[in-house]
Design a protein around this motif. Structure first.
Motif, mmCIF file in Angstrom:
data_model
loop_
_atom_site.group_PDB
_atom_site.id
_atom_site.type_symbol
_atom_site.label_atom_id
_atom_site.label_comp_id
_atom_site.label_asym_id
_atom_site.label_seq_id
_atom_site.Cartn_x
_atom_site.Cartn_y
_atom_site.Cartn_z
ATOM 1 N N THR A 89 0.857 -1.261 -0.043
ATOM 2 C CA THR A 89 0.182 -0.045 0.161
ATOM 3 C C THR A 89 0.921 1.325 -0.097
ATOM 4 O OG1 THR A 89 -1.678 -1.357 1.035
ATOM 5 C CG2 THR A 89 -1.926 1.214 1.259
ATOM 6 N N CYS A 90 2.100 1.013 0.770
ATOM 7 C CA CYS A 90 2.801 2.585 0.857
ATOM 8 C C CYS A 90 3.319 2.866 -0.821
ATOM 9 C CB CYS A 90 3.941 2.117 1.906
ATOM 10 S SG CYS A 90 3.264 2.502 3.565
ATOM 11 N N SER A 91 3.719 1.672 -1.264
ATOM 12 C CA SER A 91 4.682 1.914 -2.451
ATOM 13 C C SER A 91 3.696 1.915 -3.952
ATOM 14 C CB SER A 91 5.831 0.812 -2.652
ATOM 15 O OG SER A 91 5.301 -0.347 -2.779
ATOM 16 N N ARG A 92 2.618 1.505 -3.796
ATOM 17 C CA ARG A 92 2.009 1.373 -5.068
ATOM 18 C C ARG A 92 1.094 2.555 -5.214
ATOM 19 N NH1 ARG A 92 -3.518 -2.420 -4.952
ATOM 20 N NH2 ARG A 92 -4.277 -1.762 -3.152
ATOM 21 N N ASN A 93 0.899 2.847 -6.747
ATOM 22 C CA ASN A 93 -0.153 3.995 -6.886
ATOM 23 C C ASN A 93 -1.518 3.517 -6.700
ATOM 24 O OD1 ASN A 93 1.643 5.963 -8.191
ATOM 25 N ND2 ASN A 93 2.069 4.580 -9.870
ATOM 26 N N LEU A 94 -2.138 4.536 -6.262
ATOM 27 C CA LEU A 94 -3.565 4.513 -5.927
ATOM 28 C C LEU A 94 -4.232 5.861 -6.269
ATOM 29 C CD1 LEU A 94 -3.166 3.157 -2.259
ATOM 30 C CD2 LEU A 94 -4.194 1.910 -4.221
ATOM 31 N N PRO A 95 -5.548 5.900 -6.553
ATOM 32 C CA PRO A 95 -6.223 6.977 -7.155
ATOM 33 C C PRO A 95 -6.009 8.162 -5.697
ATOM 34 C CG PRO A 95 -7.648 5.096 -7.397
ATOM 35 C CD PRO A 95 -6.340 4.637 -6.640
ATOM 36 N N ASP A 96 -5.881 9.358 -6.348
ATOM 37 C CA ASP A 96 -5.804 10.624 -5.288
ATOM 38 C C ASP A 96 -7.049 11.155 -5.002
ATOM 39 O OD1 ASP A 96 -6.179 12.103 -7.623
ATOM 40 O OD2 ASP A 96 -4.167 13.102 -7.442
ATOM 41 N N CYS A 97 -8.049 10.564 -5.576
ATOM 42 C CA CYS A 97 -9.507 10.949 -5.788
ATOM 43 C C CYS A 97 -9.579 12.565 -6.210
ATOM 44 C CB CYS A 97 -9.952 11.052 -4.113
ATOM 45 S SG CYS A 97 -10.031 9.415 -3.351
ATOM 46 N N GLU A 98 -8.692 12.892 -6.984
ATOM 47 C CA GLU A 98 -8.927 14.108 -7.806
ATOM 48 C C GLU A 98 -8.504 13.727 -9.302
ATOM 49 O OE1 GLU A 98 -6.508 16.415 -5.456
ATOM 50 O OE2 GLU A 98 -8.084 17.103 -4.136
ATOM 51 N N GLY A 99 -8.622 12.621 -9.834
ATOM 52 C CA GLY A 99 -8.208 12.447 -11.071
ATOM 53 C C GLY A 99 -6.778 11.926 -11.533
ATOM 54 N N ALA A 100 -5.937 11.740 -10.548
ATOM 55 C CA ALA A 100 -4.757 11.230 -10.821
ATOM 56 C C ALA A 100 -4.165 10.091 -10.090
ATOM 57 C CB ALA A 100 -3.670 12.271 -10.551
ATOM 58 N N GLN A 101 -3.087 9.460 -10.089
ATOM 59 C CA GLN A 101 -2.631 8.286 -9.254
ATOM 60 C C GLN A 101 -1.440 9.011 -8.315
ATOM 61 O OE1 GLN A 101 -3.520 4.651 -9.517
ATOM 62 N NE2 GLN A 101 -5.423 5.602 -10.433
ATOM 63 N N THR A 102 -1.185 8.211 -7.305
ATOM 64 C CA THR A 102 -0.120 8.831 -6.515
ATOM 65 C C THR A 102 0.176 7.616 -5.516
ATOM 66 O OG1 THR A 102 0.738 10.685 -5.155
ATOM 67 C CG2 THR A 102 -1.332 10.047 -4.790
ATOM 68 N N THR A 103 1.274 7.999 -4.906
ATOM 69 C CA THR A 103 1.584 6.953 -3.737
ATOM 70 C C THR A 103 1.573 7.838 -2.511
ATOM 71 O OG1 THR A 103 4.185 7.560 -3.872
ATOM 72 C CG2 THR A 103 3.375 5.809 -5.342
ATOM 73 N N ALA A 104 1.762 7.122 -1.285
ATOM 74 C CA ALA A 104 1.670 8.073 0.145
ATOM 75 C C ALA A 104 2.645 8.756 0.036
ATOM 76 C CB ALA A 104 1.554 6.725 0.759
ATOM 77 N N GLU A 105 4.043 8.467 -0.205
ATOM 78 C CA GLU A 105 4.943 9.333 -0.010
ATOM 79 C C GLU A 105 5.133 10.509 -0.937
ATOM 80 O OE1 GLU A 105 10.089 8.784 -0.118
ATOM 81 O OE2 GLU A 105 8.661 7.138 0.256
ATOM 82 N N ASP A 106 4.844 10.305 -2.178
ATOM 83 C CA ASP A 106 4.511 11.280 -3.210
ATOM 84 C C ASP A 106 3.581 12.554 -2.724
ATOM 85 O OD1 ASP A 106 6.609 10.560 -4.793
ATOM 86 O OD2 ASP A 106 5.077 9.642 -6.281
ATOM 87 N N LEU A 107 2.453 12.049 -2.051
ATOM 88 C CA LEU A 107 1.440 12.771 -1.559
ATOM 89 C C LEU A 107 1.825 13.651 -0.422
ATOM 90 C CD1 LEU A 107 -1.431 13.550 -2.565
ATOM 91 C CD2 LEU A 107 -2.340 11.619 -0.963
ATOM 92 N N VAL A 108 2.366 13.079 0.339
ATOM 93 C CA VAL A 108 2.990 13.650 1.604
ATOM 94 C C VAL A 108 4.016 14.875 1.215
ATOM 95 C CG1 VAL A 108 4.823 12.383 2.307
ATOM 96 C CG2 VAL A 108 3.558 13.453 4.123
#
Length: 156
Positions: free
Chosen positions: A68-87
């Motif tokens: 979960t920490c390393s995979r791309n997930l929907p950011d709920c705003e139309g893109a994909q991201t990881t937890a680390e990139d989002l922080v």
């Protein structure tokens, strides 16, 4: 030239010390084992990831499932991201709580914001992201409530 075992051992020990010195560290007064247990009890599952970064974006703590920490997930705003990139993208920004479908059967919930500072404690300028993904993932606001209680238990 071949080095004796003792020489290799000294090299390995120095390398380990060097890696430890560079590894992320929680602020003084925060009990990592209490934090790990509190987060695990409040939102822990293989589909959970919590990351905390300092004001410069350096990760100081990571808890939860590697996948979960390393995979791309929907950011709920139309893109994909990881937890680390989002922080890193949300350093110093106001808190946000998002939830959305991640597949036909799964949802993803994000809680993003400054790590709360307890009464009488110094502001450490830390930002966190907590995410759950799966069939029974909690909504972002519920994740926020639970993870922030865990932070308080750990001494933030």
């Amino acid at each position: 030239m071949r080095r004796p075992w003792m020489g290799r051992g000294a090299f390995v020990a120095l390398a380990a010390v060097g890696l430890t010195a560079c590894s992320p560290k929680l602020p003084e007064g925060i009990d990592e084992s209490v934090l790990t247990q509190a987060v695990g009890r409040s939102i822990g599952s293989p589909s959970t990831c919590v990351v905390i970064a300092d004001a410069k974006g350096k990760l100081v703590w990571r808890g939860g499932g590697y996948i979960t920490c390393s995979r791309n997930l929907p950011d709920c705003e139309g893109a994909q991201t990881t937890a680390e990139d989002l922080v890193k993208a949300n350093l110093g920004k106001p808190a946000r709580f998002l939830s959305c479908p991640s597949s036909a059967a799964n949802t993803v919930g994000w809680a993003i914001g400054p790590v709360p500072t307890g009464e009488g404690k110094p502001d450490r300028h830390l930002t966190y992201v907590a995410v759950m993904e799966g069939e029974r993932a909690l909504p972002g606001l519920e994740i926020k409530d639970r993870v922030e209680r865990a932070f308080k238990k750990a001494g933030f």
